[in-house]
Design an enzyme around this catalytic site. Structure first.
Site, PDB file in Angstrom:
ATOM      1  N   GLN A  14       0.796  -1.220   0.000  1.00 46.53           N
ATOM      2  CA  GLN A  14       0.000   0.000   0.000  1.00 46.53           C
ATOM      3  C   GLN A  14       0.834   1.279   0.000  1.00 46.53           C
ATOM      4  O   GLN A  14       0.346   2.330  -0.377  1.00 46.53           O
ATOM      5  CB  GLN A  14      -0.950  -0.010   1.199  1.00 46.53           C
ATOM      6  CG  GLN A  14      -1.956  -1.144   1.103  1.00 46.53           C
ATOM      7  CD  GLN A  14      -2.925  -1.155   2.271  1.00 46.53           C
ATOM      8  OE1 GLN A  14      -2.646  -1.742   3.310  1.00 46.53           O
ATOM      9  NE2 GLN A  14      -4.067  -0.509   2.112  1.00 46.53           N
ATOM     10  N   HIS A  70      -1.898  -4.832 -12.818  1.00 47.89           N
ATOM     11  CA  HIS A  70      -1.402  -4.665 -14.189  1.00 47.89           C
ATOM     12  C   HIS A  70      -2.300  -5.357 -15.213  1.00 47.89           C
ATOM     13  O   HIS A  70      -2.008  -5.357 -16.403  1.00 47.89           O
ATOM     14  CB  HIS A  70       0.036  -5.187 -14.297  1.00 47.89           C
ATOM     15  CG  HIS A  70       1.011  -4.363 -13.500  1.00 47.89           C
ATOM     16  ND1 HIS A  70       2.226  -4.818 -13.060  1.00 47.89           N
ATOM     17  CD2 HIS A  70       0.923  -3.085 -13.043  1.00 47.89           C
ATOM     18  CE1 HIS A  70       2.846  -3.873 -12.360  1.00 47.89           C
ATOM     19  NE2 HIS A  70       2.069  -2.812 -12.341  1.00 47.89           N
ATOM     20  N   ASP A 117       2.446   0.749  -8.092  1.00 52.43           N
ATOM     21  CA  ASP A 117       3.795   0.793  -8.687  1.00 52.43           C
ATOM     22  C   ASP A 117       4.691   1.809  -7.968  1.00 52.43           C
ATOM     23  O   ASP A 117       5.866   1.555  -7.741  1.00 52.43           O
ATOM     24  CB  ASP A 117       3.729   1.161 -10.176  1.00 52.43           C
ATOM     25  CG  ASP A 117       3.129   0.044 -11.016  1.00 52.43           C
ATOM     26  OD1 ASP A 117       2.767  -1.014 -10.439  1.00 52.43           O
ATOM     27  OD2 ASP A 117       3.014   0.214 -12.247  1.00 52.43           O
ATOM     28  N   ARG A 122       3.659   0.080  12.960  1.00 54.79           N
ATOM     29  CA  ARG A 122       3.320  -1.237  12.429  1.00 54.79           C
ATOM     30  C   ARG A 122       3.430  -1.178  10.905  1.00 54.79           C
ATOM     31  O   ARG A 122       2.737  -0.397  10.252  1.00 54.79           O
ATOM     32  CB  ARG A 122       1.882  -1.613  12.848  1.00 54.79           C
ATOM     33  CG  ARG A 122       1.424  -2.892  12.208  1.00 54.79           C
ATOM     34  CD  ARG A 122       0.025  -3.343  12.623  1.00 54.79           C
ATOM     35  NE  ARG A 122      -0.278  -4.547  11.890  1.00 54.79           N
ATOM     36  CZ  ARG A 122      -1.347  -4.735  11.121  1.00 54.79           C
ATOM     37  NH1 ARG A 122      -2.288  -3.811  11.033  1.00 54.79           N
ATOM     38  NH2 ARG A 122      -1.511  -5.854  10.458  1.00 54.79           N
ATOM     39  N   HIS A 176       0.886  -9.352   4.758  1.00 55.74           N
ATOM     40  CA  HIS A 176      -0.240  -8.419   4.646  1.00 55.74           C
ATOM     41  C   HIS A 176      -0.699  -8.381   3.182  1.00 55.74           C
ATOM     42  O   HIS A 176      -0.445  -7.415   2.457  1.00 55.74           O
ATOM     43  CB  HIS A 176       0.179  -7.029   5.141  1.00 55.74           C
ATOM     44  CG  HIS A 176      -0.970  -6.091   5.415  1.00 55.74           C
ATOM     45  ND1 HIS A 176      -1.127  -5.437   6.619  1.00 55.74           N
ATOM     46  CD2 HIS A 176      -2.015  -5.691   4.654  1.00 55.74           C
ATOM     47  CE1 HIS A 176      -2.221  -4.673   6.570  1.00 55.74           C
ATOM     48  NE2 HIS A 176      -2.769  -4.811   5.386  1.00 55.74           N
ATOM     49  N   ASN A 184      -2.042 -10.667   8.691  1.00 56.31           N
ATOM     50  CA  ASN A 184      -3.003  -9.597   8.830  1.00 56.31           C
ATOM     51  C   ASN A 184      -4.342 -10.048   8.256  1.00 56.31           C
ATOM     52  O   ASN A 184      -4.438 -10.403   7.085  1.00 56.31           O
ATOM     53  CB  ASN A 184      -2.546  -8.359   8.053  1.00 56.31           C
ATOM     54  CG  ASN A 184      -3.587  -7.246   8.092  1.00 56.31           C
ATOM     55  OD1 ASN A 184      -3.846  -6.681   9.151  1.00 56.31           O
ATOM     56  ND2 ASN A 184      -4.218  -6.952   6.963  1.00 56.31           N
ATOM     57  N   GLU A 185      -5.389 -10.067   9.068  1.00 61.78           N
ATOM     58  CA  GLU A 185      -6.763 -10.308   8.625  1.00 61.78           C
ATOM     59  C   GLU A 185      -6.971 -11.602   7.843  1.00 61.78           C
ATOM     60  O   GLU A 185      -7.294 -11.571   6.644  1.00 61.78           O
ATOM     61  CB  GLU A 185      -7.266  -9.119   7.798  1.00 61.78           C
ATOM     62  CG  GLU A 185      -7.273  -7.809   8.544  1.00 61.78           C
ATOM     63  CD  GLU A 185      -8.218  -6.772   7.927  1.00 61.78           C
ATOM     64  OE1 GLU A 185      -8.703  -6.982   6.803  1.00 61.78           O
ATOM     65  OE2 GLU A 185      -8.498  -5.761   8.594  1.00 61.78           O
ATOM     66  N   ASN A 244      -8.253  -5.716  14.170  1.00 60.05           N
ATOM     67  CA  ASN A 244      -8.551  -4.597  13.275  1.00 60.05           C
ATOM     68  C   ASN A 244     -10.042  -4.353  13.341  1.00 60.05           C
ATOM     69  O   ASN A 244     -10.833  -5.259  13.067  1.00 60.05           O
ATOM     70  CB  ASN A 244      -8.181  -4.929  11.826  1.00 60.05           C
ATOM     71  CG  ASN A 244      -6.677  -4.995  11.619  1.00 60.05           C
ATOM     72  OD1 ASN A 244      -5.894  -4.741  12.540  1.00 60.05           O
ATOM     73  ND2 ASN A 244      -6.269  -5.347  10.414  1.00 60.05           N
ATOM     74  N   TYR A 281     -13.283  -1.484  12.481  1.00 62.75           N
ATOM     75  CA  TYR A 281     -13.677  -0.248  11.822  1.00 62.75           C
ATOM     76  C   TYR A 281     -15.160   0.072  11.971  1.00 62.75           C
ATOM     77  O   TYR A 281     -15.544   1.206  12.096  1.00 62.75           O
ATOM     78  CB  TYR A 281     -13.376  -0.325  10.320  1.00 62.75           C
ATOM     79  CG  TYR A 281     -11.894  -0.295   9.983  1.00 62.75           C
ATOM     80  CD1 TYR A 281     -11.265   0.910   9.699  1.00 62.75           C
ATOM     81  CD2 TYR A 281     -11.132  -1.459   9.948  1.00 62.75           C
ATOM     82  CE1 TYR A 281      -9.921   0.970   9.374  1.00 62.75           C
ATOM     83  CE2 TYR A 281      -9.785  -1.422   9.632  1.00 62.75           C
ATOM     84  CZ  TYR A 281      -9.182  -0.210   9.349  1.00 62.75           C
ATOM     85  OH  TYR A 281      -7.843  -0.153   9.044  1.00 62.75           O
ATOM     86  N   GLU A 298      -5.465  -2.011  14.006  1.00 64.56           N
ATOM     87  CA  GLU A 298      -5.975  -1.031  13.033  1.00 64.56           C
ATOM     88  C   GLU A 298      -7.315  -0.496  13.494  1.00 64.56           C
ATOM     89  O   GLU A 298      -8.164  -1.250  13.963  1.00 64.56           O
ATOM     90  CB  GLU A 298      -6.211  -1.650  11.648  1.00 64.56           C
ATOM     91  CG  GLU A 298      -4.984  -1.891  10.833  1.00 64.56           C
ATOM     92  CD  GLU A 298      -5.302  -2.462   9.457  1.00 64.56           C
ATOM     93  OE1 GLU A 298      -6.372  -2.149   8.887  1.00 64.56           O
ATOM     94  OE2 GLU A 298      -4.474  -3.240   8.963  1.00 64.56           O
TER      95      GLU A 298
END
Ligand code: NOJ
Length: 498
Positions: free
Chosen positions: A44, A64, A77, A102, A147, A191-192, A332, A334, A401
């Site tokens: 990310q 891509h 990229d 993290r 991740h 992660n997740e 995590n 939200y 998160e």
């Protein structure tokens, strides 16, 4: 006497009932040793997708594709160019006064073929430099090993649905412990898992990855759990004595609020929590999947004519292997949803959702953010922590998160501050009133970044990143300043009582 004690009880009830609605901000400081941090993940933010010997990963591959399944054809990229600008990132963290950062390791940057036959020294050096820079600034690295960015070579072989993945992950983790373990004391294996497996192999990332509903998510999770456990045991046997670190896993999901007080809706909530969180933490604590998962998936699989359940079974040895393999639990969180029971008679529907027998939704009137899935429901944070704390007593937890997205990345981001305040208030309540044992909190994210299939259209950053400038200029938002105050005072309001 009677009337004064009645008055006291009245005060007590109104105090607690006010608290339980989670609307008033908690004005108690977080404990002195409570850690505040900020997070990102390799794909990310790093960019440099094909530099210095890095191999292709599945997100390079997906982004891509022509036509691209990603909003605005965005790619990672260049992303935030953190591969080159990591010193600036550390300066931002320093500026905010966080205790830890993290971040995650890009598997194909370290092992370009996906296998451990070749270790890319330039990739290793990059992370060494980042870790060194963090330590020089007194910021603790909290490192996620995986991740979402699987090497494409491994994805081509079936990815996490193929059980060869288990030992490949252990090989990669061993390289990570060997290369960085002297300086890293907090590790997160995955992660997740729910997103990796359900979005990755169950629903498919909006056609970006392969989907095999009702099968893929269980195969993937079964392999992921065994990979996690084997990596934990390997750390224990080969590294723990010398390195003395802690190894955890980060799970995720919504809080599922019963849509009415009926026992059916309360059961729906419990079922979906088990299918989301219990799916991973139950095997790690108790050695096996939650009972309701075993019951539902076995039952529907049999009706559907499968001779074996779509939810695989652990052998006795595997139960032993998995049980007890976490030093802490990352969460995590939200948002939330409402739920009701809706068992499906349609046995032709082979899917995880049909297996749960629960329907969930987010009411229109709930406060929204800049994303379709992230409704603001602060009291869900307290409920979820309470549920985890009650069901898995004795596990140390950290929020790995929590955050809020908008679409324009504006600098005057009062809504993000308000989200953080209200969520943190509920988190503080969970610690104060529900006995939840939490040792840290992580804001997602340090800066605006590549939000998977949504590209750069959803922005979670405390820092704004100008994706139109080759410099990827970073500017602190109002929330970054607010967060700096929080990390220093441990207080979410203007003035805290001790
Ligand atoms: C979960 C993921 O771990 C992270 O990569 C993502 O950007 C945030 N949530 C927001 O969706």
């Amino acid at each position: 006497m009677a009337s004064s004690s009645a008055f006291f009880i009245f005060i007590l009830i109104s105090y607690y009932s006010k608290k339980s609605y989670g609307e008033e901000l908690n004005n108690k400081k977080f404990p002195k040793d409570f850690m505040f941090g900020a997070a990102t993940a390799s794909y990310q933010v790093e960019g440099a997708w094909n530099e210095d010997g890095k191999g292709e990963n599945m997100w390079d591959h997906i982004t891509h594709k022509v036509p691209s399944p990603i909003v605005n054809n965005d790619t990672g990229d260049v992303a935030c160019d953190s591969y080159h600008k990591y010193k600036e990132d550390v300066a931002m963290l320093k500026e905010m006064g966080v205790d830890f950062y993290r971040f995650s390791l890009s598997w194909s940057r370290i092992l370009p073929s996906g296998f451990d036959n070749e270790v890319n020294q330039l990739g290793v050096e990059h992370y060494r430099n980042l870790i060194k820079e963090l330590r020089a600034n007194n910021i603790t690295p909290v490192v996620t090993i995986y991740h979402f960015d699987l090497p494409q070579t491994l994805q081509d072989l079936g990815g996490l649905q193929n059980d060869f993945f288990i030992d490949r992950f252990v090989d990669f983790a061993r390289v990570c412990f060997r290369e960085f373990g002297e300086d890293v004391k907090y590790w997160i294996t995955f992660n997740e898992p729910w997103s990796i497996c359900n979005i990755g192999y169950g629903f498919g990332w909006l056609n970006a990855t392969a989907a095999s509903p009702g099968i893929g998510e269980y195969l993937c999770s079964h392999n992921l759990l065994r990979a996690h456990a084997k990596a934990w045991r390997m750390y224990d046997e080969e590294f723990r004595n010398d390195q003395n670190g802690l190894l955890g896993i980060t799970i995720s999901g919504n809080w599922f609020e019963p849509s009415t007080n009926s026992s059916a809706d309360i059961e729906a909530s419990e079922t979906l929590l088990q299918f989301t969180f219990g799916f991973y933490i139950h095997p790690i604590v108790h050695g096996d999947y939650p009972e309701v998962m075993r019951k539902n998936v076995d039952h529907r699989s049999a009706l559907q004519g499968f001779s074996q359940s779509r939810l695989p079974k652990f052998t006795q040895d595997e139960v032993q292997l998995i049980q007890g393999t976490t030093d802490f639990l990352g969460i995590n969180m939200y948002t939330s949803s409402l739920v009701t029971l809706e068992e499906s008679d349609d046995i032709s529907n082979i899917s995880y959702t049909a297996d749960t027998g629960v329907t969930s939704w987010q009411p229109e009137e709930w406060e929204s953010s800049g994303s379709s899935w992230l409704k603001v429901y602060p009291k869900g944070a307290r409920q979820l922590l309470k549920w985890l704390g009650t069901n898995y007593k004795g596990i140390k937890m950290i929020i790995t998160e929590n955050g809020y997205s908008d679409n324009d990345g504006e600098l005057e981001d009062d809504k993000r501050i308000s989200y953080y305040q209200r969520y943190l208030s509920n988190i503080r309540d969970a610690m104060e009133f529900d006995g939840v044992d939490l040792f840290g909190y992580t804001a997602w994210s340090l800066m605006d970044n590549f939000e998977w299939i949504n590209g750069y259209s959803q922005k979670f950053g405390l820092y704004q990143v100008d994706f139109n400038s080759p410099n990827r200029t970073r500017t602190p938002k109002k929330s970054a300043k607010w967060y700096s105050k929080l990390t220093r005072t441990k207080c979410i309001v203007d003035d805290c009582t001790e």
